[in-house]
Motif scaffolding. Structure first.
Motif, PDB file in Angstrom:
ATOM      1  N   SER A 204      12.474  -4.359  -6.939  1.00 29.13           N
ATOM      2  CA  SER A 204      11.456  -5.387  -6.718  1.00 29.13           C
ATOM      3  C   SER A 204      11.675  -6.537  -7.683  1.00 29.13           C
ATOM      4  N   VAL A 205      11.408  -7.737  -7.198  1.00 25.33           N
ATOM      5  CA  VAL A 205      11.617  -8.927  -8.009  1.00 25.33           C
ATOM      6  C   VAL A 205      10.729  -8.858  -9.253  1.00 25.33           C
ATOM      7  N   GLY A 206      11.323  -9.071 -10.417  1.00 23.26           N
ATOM      8  CA  GLY A 206      10.574  -9.050 -11.667  1.00 23.26           C
ATOM      9  C   GLY A 206       9.903  -7.721 -11.960  1.00 23.26           C
ATOM     10  N   LEU A 207      10.362  -6.662 -11.305  1.00 26.36           N
ATOM     11  CA  LEU A 207       9.754  -5.330 -11.419  1.00 26.36           C
ATOM     12  C   LEU A 207       8.253  -5.380 -11.121  1.00 26.36           C
ATOM     13  N   THR A 208       7.887  -6.195 -10.129  1.00 28.45           N
ATOM     14  CA  THR A 208       6.474  -6.348  -9.773  1.00 28.45           C
ATOM     15  C   THR A 208       5.921  -5.144  -9.022  1.00 28.45           C
ATOM     16  N   GLN A 209       6.795  -4.427  -8.289  1.00 26.87           N
ATOM     17  CA  GLN A 209       6.349  -3.290  -7.475  1.00 26.87           C
ATOM     18  C   GLN A 209       5.070  -3.658  -6.700  1.00 26.87           C
ATOM     19  N   PRO A 210       5.158  -4.649  -5.826  1.00 27.94           N
ATOM     20  CA  PRO A 210       3.951  -5.202  -5.201  1.00 27.94           C
ATOM     21  C   PRO A 210       3.351  -4.330  -4.102  1.00 27.94           C
ATOM     22  N   TRP A 211       3.948  -3.200  -3.827  1.00 21.97           N
ATOM     23  CA  TRP A 211       3.527  -2.366  -2.711  1.00 21.97           C
ATOM     24  C   TRP A 211       2.442  -1.361  -3.095  1.00 21.97           C
ATOM     25  N   ASP A 212       1.679  -0.952  -2.096  1.00 23.24           N
ATOM     26  CA  ASP A 212       0.825   0.234  -2.153  1.00 23.24           C
ATOM     27  C   ASP A 212       0.980   0.953  -0.822  1.00 23.24           C
ATOM     28  N   PHE A 213       0.679   2.242  -0.817  1.00 24.12           N
ATOM     29  CA  PHE A 213       0.838   3.059   0.382  1.00 24.12           C
ATOM     30  C   PHE A 213      -0.493   3.747   0.702  1.00 24.12           C
ATOM     31  N   VAL A 214      -1.067   3.430   1.845  1.00 21.60           N
ATOM     32  CA  VAL A 214      -2.314   4.055   2.284  1.00 21.60           C
ATOM     33  C   VAL A 214      -1.965   5.084   3.357  1.00 21.60           C
ATOM     34  N   VAL A 215      -2.121   6.354   3.023  1.00 23.45           N
ATOM     35  CA  VAL A 215      -1.805   7.434   3.964  1.00 23.45           C
ATOM     36  C   VAL A 215      -3.050   7.697   4.819  1.00 23.45           C
ATOM     37  N   VAL A 216      -2.916   7.533   6.122  1.00 23.28           N
ATOM     38  CA  VAL A 216      -4.057   7.669   7.041  1.00 23.28           C
ATOM     39  C   VAL A 216      -3.801   8.857   7.971  1.00 23.28           C
ATOM     40  N   ARG A 217      -4.611   9.902   7.782  1.00 28.21           N
ATOM     41  CA  ARG A 217      -4.532  11.072   8.667  1.00 28.21           C
ATOM     42  C   ARG A 217      -5.756  11.152   9.587  1.00 28.21           C
ATOM     43  N   ASP A 218      -6.867  10.555   9.166  1.00 28.11           N
ATOM     44  CA  ASP A 218      -8.125  10.646   9.911  1.00 28.11           C
ATOM     45  C   ASP A 218      -7.943  10.143  11.346  1.00 28.11           C
ATOM     46  N   ARG A 219      -8.230  11.006  12.302  1.00 34.37           N
ATOM     47  CA  ARG A 219      -7.965  10.651  13.702  1.00 34.37           C
ATOM     48  C   ARG A 219      -8.886   9.553  14.207  1.00 34.37           C
ATOM     49  N   THR A 220     -10.112   9.499  13.680  1.00 36.46           N
ATOM     50  CA  THR A 220     -11.033   8.446  14.106  1.00 36.46           C
ATOM     51  C   THR A 220     -10.519   7.076  13.701  1.00 36.46           C
ATOM     52  N   VAL A 221     -10.020   6.976  12.483  1.00 35.04           N
ATOM     53  CA  VAL A 221      -9.451   5.715  12.002  1.00 35.04           C
ATOM     54  C   VAL A 221      -8.224   5.347  12.817  1.00 35.04           C
ATOM     55  N   ARG A 222      -7.386   6.335  13.069  1.00 33.38           N
ATOM     56  CA  ARG A 222      -6.174   6.063  13.847  1.00 33.38           C
ATOM     57  C   ARG A 222      -6.507   5.655  15.280  1.00 33.38           C
ATOM     58  N   ALA A 223      -7.556   6.251  15.834  1.00 35.11           N
ATOM     59  CA  ALA A 223      -7.961   5.876  17.193  1.00 35.11           C
ATOM     60  C   ALA A 223      -8.453   4.435  17.240  1.00 35.11           C
ATOM     61  N   ARG A 224      -9.176   4.012  16.211  1.00 35.04           N
ATOM     62  CA  ARG A 224      -9.631   2.616  16.134  1.00 35.04           C
ATOM     63  C   ARG A 224      -8.438   1.671  16.100  1.00 35.04           C
ATOM     64  N   PHE A 225      -7.453   2.031  15.306  1.00 34.55           N
ATOM     65  CA  PHE A 225      -6.282   1.167  15.206  1.00 34.55           C
ATOM     66  C   PHE A 225      -5.498   1.172  16.513  1.00 34.55           C
ATOM     67  N   ALA A 226      -5.363   2.333  17.146  1.00 32.48           N
ATOM     68  CA  ALA A 226      -4.631   2.421  18.412  1.00 32.48           C
ATOM     69  C   ALA A 226      -5.284   1.547  19.481  1.00 32.48           C
ATOM     70  N   ALA A 227      -6.612   1.525  19.515  1.00 33.96           N
ATOM     71  CA  ALA A 227      -7.320   0.683  20.487  1.00 33.96           C
ATOM     72  C   ALA A 227      -7.067  -0.789  20.209  1.00 33.96           C
ATOM     73  N   HIS A 228      -7.060  -1.164  18.941  1.00 33.60           N
ATOM     74  CA  HIS A 228      -6.779  -2.553  18.559  1.00 33.60           C
ATOM     75  C   HIS A 228      -5.358  -2.941  18.966  1.00 33.60           C
ATOM     76  N   VAL A 229      -4.403  -2.050  18.729  1.00 27.71           N
ATOM     77  CA  VAL A 229      -3.006  -2.317  19.077  1.00 27.71           C
ATOM     78  C   VAL A 229      -2.853  -2.471  20.583  1.00 27.71           C
ATOM     79  N   GLU A 230      -3.529  -1.639  21.351  1.00 22.79           N
ATOM     80  CA  GLU A 230      -3.448  -1.733  22.810  1.00 22.79           C
ATOM     81  C   GLU A 230      -3.993  -3.079  23.303  1.00 22.79           C
TER      82      GLU A 230
END
Length: 211
Positions: A41-67
């Motif tokens: 990473s530039v300047g060792l900024t490590q600008p990333w974060d990782f959000v692990v999403v297993r909850d099916r309700t949350v995933r269903a909301r996102f799937a509907a938005h994507v559709e």
């Protein structure tokens, strides 16, 4: 010379329909995330974060938005292109074991990031290197990864609770798969052909002639 890395790169696919109903083991998940976190990473900024999403309700909301976004995109295509696009699956959100949302915090390194003063986008580029590391590590583990890009950033930011100013740059569907296709989906569906390497390589100056 080890060919292992080259083999993983060649086998890597953007997975949509090959996910199977099997868990993503916690130790495997952490190995894959560790590989992503080791990205340069530039300047060792490590600008990333990782959000692990297993909850099916949350995933269903996102799937509907994507559709919804998929339908909007399809509506803007001419008849021929729409026919080609029709059979293409753009996401495996509910089929995968989990979603991993990769975010980019452009302010993590403060106002003076070593290496980003003249090219600020290097902070975003660094996050994309983490995505690539994650993808290759997952492939090496026998997992599939599918990058979902049919979404609006404000929607995904709110969905995972990312602070204002932090960009969600990727929702990655991750999980065990039945197999990885030999030919990438967009080539198989004739959306676009792979460009020969020779067309992408230039000597000394862009467009100076064939290699």
């Amino acid at each position: 010379m080890s060919r292992d890395l080259y083999d993983v790169i060649a086998r890597r696919r953007d997975v949509r329909t090959e996910f199977v109903d099997a868990p993503l083991e916690e130790d495997v998940l952490w190995r894959v995330l560790d590989a992503a976190h080791r990205a340069p990473s530039v300047g060792l900024t490590q600008p990333w974060d990782f959000v692990v999403v297993r909850d099916r309700t949350v995933r269903a909301r996102f799937a509907a938005h994507v559709e919804e976004q998929r339908r909007e995109f399809a509506a803007g295509l001419d008849a021929e292109r729409a026919a080609t696009f029709g059979p293409i699956t753009v996401q495996g959100i509910l089929g995968a074991a989990a979603g991993i949302v990769v975010t980019c915090d452009p302010d993590r390194g403060g106002p003076h990031v070593l290496g980003a003063a003249t090219v600020p986008d290097t902070v975003l580029f660094s996050t994309l290197l983490a995505v690539q590391n994650l993808w290759l590590a997952a492939t090496a583990e026998g997992l599939g990864v599918g990058w979902v890009s049919f979404y609006r950033e404000p929607f995904l930011r709110e969905l995972v609770g990312a602070p204002e100013g932090v960009r969600p740059v990727a929702w990655l569907c991750v999980g065990p798969v039945s197999h990885l296709e030999e030919v990438p989906d967009l080539e198989r569906h004739r959306w676009r052909a792979r460009r020969p390497l020779g067309e992408a390589v230039h000597r000394e100056r862009f467009g100076a002639g064939p290699v």
